[in-house]
Design a protein around this motif. Structure first.
Motif, PDB file in Angstrom:
ATOM      1  N   ARG A   1      85.487   9.836  17.623  1.00 53.11           N
ATOM      2  CA  ARG A   1      84.649   8.784  17.044  1.00 53.11           C
ATOM      3  C   ARG A   1      83.428   9.418  16.380  1.00 53.11           C
ATOM      4  NH1 ARG A   1      86.796   6.758  21.803  1.00 53.11           N
ATOM      5  NH2 ARG A   1      88.121   4.937  21.428  1.00 53.11           N
ATOM      6  N   LEU A   2      82.854   8.700  15.433  1.00 54.59           N
ATOM      7  CA  LEU A   2      81.653   9.165  14.765  1.00 54.59           C
ATOM      8  C   LEU A   2      80.438   8.528  15.421  1.00 54.59           C
ATOM      9  CD1 LEU A   2      80.284  10.590  12.243  1.00 54.59           C
ATOM     10  CD2 LEU A   2      80.359   8.323  11.194  1.00 54.59           C
ATOM     11  N   PHE A   3      79.499   9.361  15.852  1.00 56.31           N
ATOM     12  CA  PHE A   3      78.250   8.847  16.407  1.00 56.31           C
ATOM     13  C   PHE A   3      77.292   8.558  15.259  1.00 56.31           C
ATOM     14  CE2 PHE A   3      73.974   9.938  18.285  1.00 56.31           C
ATOM     15  CZ  PHE A   3      73.817   8.719  18.925  1.00 56.31           C
TER      16      PHE A   3
ATOM     17  N   GLU B   1      64.011   8.205  10.866  1.00 51.62           N
ATOM     18  CA  GLU B   1      64.870   9.377  10.664  1.00 51.62           C
ATOM     19  C   GLU B   1      64.923  10.244  11.916  1.00 51.62           C
ATOM     20  OE1 GLU B   1      64.378  11.463   6.999  1.00 51.62           O
ATOM     21  OE2 GLU B   1      64.796   9.662   5.816  1.00 51.62           O
ATOM     22  N   MET B   2      63.811  10.323  12.641  1.00 53.25           N
ATOM     23  CA  MET B   2      63.814  11.061  13.909  1.00 53.25           C
ATOM     24  C   MET B   2      64.820  10.464  14.896  1.00 53.25           C
ATOM     25  SD  MET B   2      61.403  13.619  14.218  1.00 53.25           S
ATOM     26  CE  MET B   2      60.567  13.560  15.810  1.00 53.25           C
ATOM     27  N   LEU B   3      64.976   9.134  14.863  1.00 53.35           N
ATOM     28  CA  LEU B   3      65.933   8.480  15.752  1.00 53.35           C
ATOM     29  C   LEU B   3      67.348   9.005  15.538  1.00 53.35           C
ATOM     30  CD1 LEU B   3      64.854   4.712  15.658  1.00 53.35           C
ATOM     31  CD2 LEU B   3      64.602   6.304  17.564  1.00 53.35           C
ATOM     32  N   THR B   4      67.674   9.412  14.320  1.00 56.24           N
ATOM     33  CA  THR B   4      69.040   9.855  14.039  1.00 56.24           C
ATOM     34  C   THR B   4      69.324  11.253  14.583  1.00 56.24           C
ATOM     35  OG1 THR B   4      68.603  10.895  11.878  1.00 56.24           O
ATOM     36  CG2 THR B   4      68.935   8.505  11.905  1.00 56.24           C
ATOM     37  N   GLY B   5      68.267  12.012  14.924  1.00 61.64           N
ATOM     38  CA  GLY B   5      68.488  13.373  15.416  1.00 61.64           C
ATOM     39  C   GLY B   5      68.137  13.586  16.860  1.00 61.64           C
ATOM     40  N   GLY B   6      67.670  12.543  17.532  1.00 66.78           N
ATOM     41  CA  GLY B   6      67.184  12.710  18.896  1.00 66.78           C
ATOM     42  C   GLY B   6      68.230  13.062  19.926  1.00 66.78           C
ATOM     43  N   MET B   7      69.518  12.881  19.581  1.00 64.77           N
ATOM     44  CA  MET B   7      70.589  13.148  20.545  1.00 64.77           C
ATOM     45  C   MET B   7      71.463  14.345  20.162  1.00 64.77           C
ATOM     46  SD  MET B   7      70.097  10.917  22.893  1.00 64.77           S
ATOM     47  CE  MET B   7      68.731   9.743  22.868  1.00 64.77           C
TER      48      MET B   7
ATOM     49  N   ASP C   1      81.052  17.501  21.678  1.00 67.74           N
ATOM     50  CA  ASP C   1      82.014  17.778  20.612  1.00 67.74           C
ATOM     51  C   ASP C   1      82.490  16.476  19.968  1.00 67.74           C
ATOM     52  OD1 ASP C   1      83.696  19.082  18.899  1.00 67.74           O
ATOM     53  OD2 ASP C   1      85.312  19.320  20.370  1.00 67.74           O
ATOM     54  N   MET C   2      81.614  15.836  19.184  1.00 65.54           N
ATOM     55  CA  MET C   2      82.020  14.675  18.405  1.00 65.54           C
ATOM     56  C   MET C   2      81.245  14.664  17.096  1.00 65.54           C
ATOM     57  SD  MET C   2      80.180  11.401  20.348  1.00 65.54           S
ATOM     58  CE  MET C   2      80.924  10.225  19.205  1.00 65.54           C
ATOM     59  N   PRO C   3      81.839  14.187  16.025  1.00 69.88           N
ATOM     60  CA  PRO C   3      81.139  14.142  14.737  1.00 69.88           C
ATOM     61  C   PRO C   3      79.891  13.266  14.829  1.00 69.88           C
ATOM     62  CG  PRO C   3      83.491  13.702  14.474  1.00 69.88           C
ATOM     63  CD  PRO C   3      83.212  13.665  15.936  1.00 69.88           C
ATOM     64  N   THR C   4      78.853  13.664  14.112  1.00 66.75           N
ATOM     65  CA  THR C   4      77.569  12.989  14.171  1.00 66.75           C
ATOM     66  C   THR C   4      77.005  12.834  12.769  1.00 66.75           C
ATOM     67  OG1 THR C   4      77.118  13.945  16.347  1.00 66.75           O
ATOM     68  CG2 THR C   4      75.244  13.096  15.131  1.00 66.75           C
ATOM     69  N   LEU C   5      76.439  11.652  12.494  1.00 66.54           N
ATOM     70  CA  LEU C   5      75.836  11.372  11.201  1.00 66.54           C
ATOM     71  C   LEU C   5      74.330  11.205  11.378  1.00 66.54           C
ATOM     72  CD1 LEU C   5      76.018  10.679   8.187  1.00 66.54           C
ATOM     73  CD2 LEU C   5      76.631   8.332   8.833  1.00 66.54           C
ATOM     74  N   CYS C   6      73.554  12.059  10.716  1.00 66.86           N
ATOM     75  CA  CYS C   6      72.107  12.000  10.885  1.00 66.86           C
ATOM     76  C   CYS C   6      71.404  12.280   9.560  1.00 66.86           C
ATOM     77  CB  CYS C   6      71.642  12.981  11.954  1.00 66.86           C
ATOM     78  SG  CYS C   6      71.951  14.708  11.573  1.00 66.86           S
ATOM     79  N   ALA C   7      70.114  12.003   9.534  1.00 65.46           N
ATOM     80  CA  ALA C   7      69.316  12.236   8.334  1.00 65.46           C
ATOM     81  C   ALA C   7      69.222  13.725   8.043  1.00 65.46           C
ATOM     82  CB  ALA C   7      67.929  11.636   8.508  1.00 65.46           C
TER      83      ALA C   7
ATOM     84  N   ILE D   1      78.328  18.056  11.843  1.00 65.42           N
ATOM     85  CA  ILE D   1      77.110  17.286  11.605  1.00 65.42           C
ATOM     86  C   ILE D   1      77.092  16.834  10.152  1.00 65.42           C
ATOM     87  CG2 ILE D   1      74.588  17.288  11.632  1.00 65.42           C
ATOM     88  CD1 ILE D   1      74.681  19.443  13.770  1.00 65.42           C
ATOM     89  N   LEU D   2      77.258  15.541   9.929  1.00 67.13           N
ATOM     90  CA  LEU D   2      77.197  14.965   8.591  1.00 67.13           C
ATOM     91  C   LEU D   2      75.766  14.532   8.313  1.00 67.13           C
ATOM     92  CD1 LEU D   2      80.375  12.702   8.842  1.00 67.13           C
ATOM     93  CD2 LEU D   2      80.235  15.073   8.066  1.00 67.13           C
ATOM     94  N   GLN D   3      75.329  14.725   7.066  1.00 67.81           N
ATOM     95  CA  GLN D   3      73.937  14.445   6.725  1.00 67.81           C
ATOM     96  C   GLN D   3      73.849  13.474   5.551  1.00 67.81           C
ATOM     97  OE1 GLN D   3      71.635  18.048   6.200  1.00 67.81           O
ATOM     98  NE2 GLN D   3      73.024  19.200   7.519  1.00 67.81           N
ATOM     99  N   PHE D   4      72.840  12.590   5.616  1.00 71.91           N
ATOM    100  CA  PHE D   4      72.584  11.686   4.502  1.00 71.91           C
ATOM    101  C   PHE D   4      71.124  11.817   4.080  1.00 71.91           C
ATOM    102  CE2 PHE D   4      71.560   9.273   8.304  1.00 71.91           C
ATOM    103  CZ  PHE D   4      70.360   8.659   7.979  1.00 71.91           C
ATOM    104  N   THR D   5      70.865  11.534   2.815  1.00 70.13           N
ATOM    105  CA  THR D   5      69.496  11.605   2.295  1.00 70.13           C
ATOM    106  C   THR D   5      68.972  10.248   1.850  1.00 70.13           C
ATOM    107  OG1 THR D   5      70.328  12.153   0.086  1.00 70.13           O
ATOM    108  CG2 THR D   5      69.737  14.004   1.541  1.00 70.13           C
ATOM    109  N   HIS D   6      69.874   9.261   1.690  1.00 73.58           N
ATOM    110  CA  HIS D   6      69.458   7.926   1.269  1.00 73.58           C
ATOM    111  C   HIS D   6      70.551   6.935   1.669  1.00 73.58           C
ATOM    112  CE1 HIS D   6      72.246   8.440  -2.128  1.00 73.58           C
ATOM    113  NE2 HIS D   6      71.690   9.640  -2.282  1.00 73.58           N
TER     114      HIS D   6
END
Length: 408
Positions: free
Chosen positions: A19-21, A41-47, A53-59, A82-87
């Motif tokens: 699953r994607l977190f 944005e900090m909320l997306t990286g706090g964990m 071992d699971m995919p993660t989407l963060c800023a 670790i997938l990243q988004f900018t907007h």
């Protein structure tokens, strides 16, 4: 550095690695969350340090090469994917791609109905919204552990709340996600009630709750897996100001939550599981001077205290210090300079970073760089003294302005 800080339980252990977190609150469901873009944005990286071992989407701002290297150098294990988004559109693109790969999404915040994709989510969105609506606490919490509270129409908030006398606590009863104390107002006079009326006027219902003189303000953390097995993870004492805003936690071994509070929390988690919830739960408990434990808020999601509790045993074993304090810091204008201060604090064994943010790597936020993590010391007094040391390293504590919790 070889990872030597290990979580006793990871998100992948509960959610599953397929699953994607996705911890980011959706743009149209943030009315009751902090408005500061850097905070969001900090909320997306706090964990990241406890994902497993699971995919993660963060800023992108919390997952720059330098930010991730800082966590590795500190001794943390990080997810491989670790997938990243900018907007916003970048974020939506990753979600569409994830659904195309057949992965379900593990959300922390229920989205606005116009943004919802129920078929792509691991937990039913109506269940997630219902469990986190403050109106339903009485359905989930045992009678002996509920503060006196009642529902009222927001249009009659002022006369209904005034019947309680002052102080009185007003809460938004909403299916939208809440956090950080933004959906709560502690009213001490009629002026405060008028402000609560302004803030909560858009809600169809509000909760009027007795104000409690709290001796210990705890957040109990749990996890429940797909088979219904409940893990009690421990508790942290919450640092809040007089308005109820949250600033961090103490973890110092001065006694865990009372056994009856732990049992009450397990009852809440069990009822949530029976309604279809799987995941992490934070339960806010007021321990009164008489010893009674009262459950005053439920968070069916990860909490600020979750990652520290999962890592606490490993951190204490490595550094040999019993007291941990979760806190947030602001750096100067340059992220690289802040990083140098963090590395120095890690080398001196006084700080363990859990996340850092470089706003310049984002297209939606700006401002000074920030970090969050654990101050580690021999006692609370020692930790308070270390705040001065961290300030000399360029790390400015984000703290309540109206409280004597921290030294000036």
């Amino acid at each position: 550095m070889k990872p030597d800080l290990a979580a006793k339980l990871t998100l992948a252990d509960i959610f599953g690695s397929n699953r994607l977190f996705n911890p980011r609150p959706c743009p149209r469901s943030r009315d009751w969350l902090p408005e500061d873009p850097v905070t969001l944005e900090m909320l997306t990286g706090g964990m990241l340090t406890v994902v497993g071992d699971m995919p993660t989407l963060c800023a992108a701002s919390v997952a720059t090469p330098a930010a991730l290297q800082l966590l590795r150098d500190t001794g943390h294990s990080l997810p491989r994917d670790i997938l990243q988004f900018t907007h916003d559109e970048d974020h939506r693109h990753h979600l569409r791609e994830t659904m195309g790969r057949g992965l379900r999404i593990a959300l922390q915040h229920a989205p606005h109905p116009d943004e919802a994709r129920p078929e792509s989510c691991w937990i039913d969105l109506e269940v997630l919204s219902w469990l986190n609506n403050k109106a339903h606490l009485c359905t989930l919490v045992p009678d002996a552990h509920r503060p006196r509270r009642r529902l009222a129409c927001s249009t009659t908030l002022i006369p209904a709340a005034a019947e309680n006398g002052f102080p009185v606590v007003i809460k938004a009863a909403t299916d939208e996600t809440t956090g950080g104390g933004c959906a709560v107002k502690i009213c001490r006079d009629h002026r405060d009630l008028q402000e609560a009326q302004r803030v909560f006027g858009q809600c169809s219902q509000i909760v009027i709750e007795d104000y409690m003189a709290i001796a210990r303000n705890l957040c109990l953390n749990y996890a429940v897996n797909s088979q219904g097995r409940i893990h009690y993870l421990g508790s942290g004492e919450q640092i809040t100001d007089s308005a109820g805003n949250y600033y961090g936690n103490w973890f110092d071994g001065h006694g865990d939550a009372p056994p009856d509070a732990i049992r009450a929390g397990e009852t809440v988690v069990r009822k949530g599981f029976e309604r279809g919830y799987r995941g992490f739960v934070g339960i806010d408990v007021a321990v009164l001077s008489c010893g009674r434990s009262m459950v005053y808020d439920l968070n069916f999601r990860l909490n600020g205290s979750t990652a520290p509790l999962l890592l606490a045993d490993s951190i204490r074993q490595r550094f040999g210090k019993p007291v941990l304090c979760l806190a947030a810091f602001r750096g100067g204008d340059d992220y690289g300079v802040m990083l140098k201060g963090i590395y120095r604090a890690v080398q001196e064994h006084i700080f363990v970073p859990l996340v850092s943010c470089d706003p310049k790597a984002s297209k939606t936020s700006s401002g000074r760089p920030r970090t969050g993590g654990l101050i580690i010391g021999e006692s609370r007094q020692h930790v308070r003294r270390l705040i001065h040391t961290l300030r000399s390293l360029g790390l400015e504590l984000l703290r309540p302005a109206d409280e004597g919790i921290w030294p000036p």
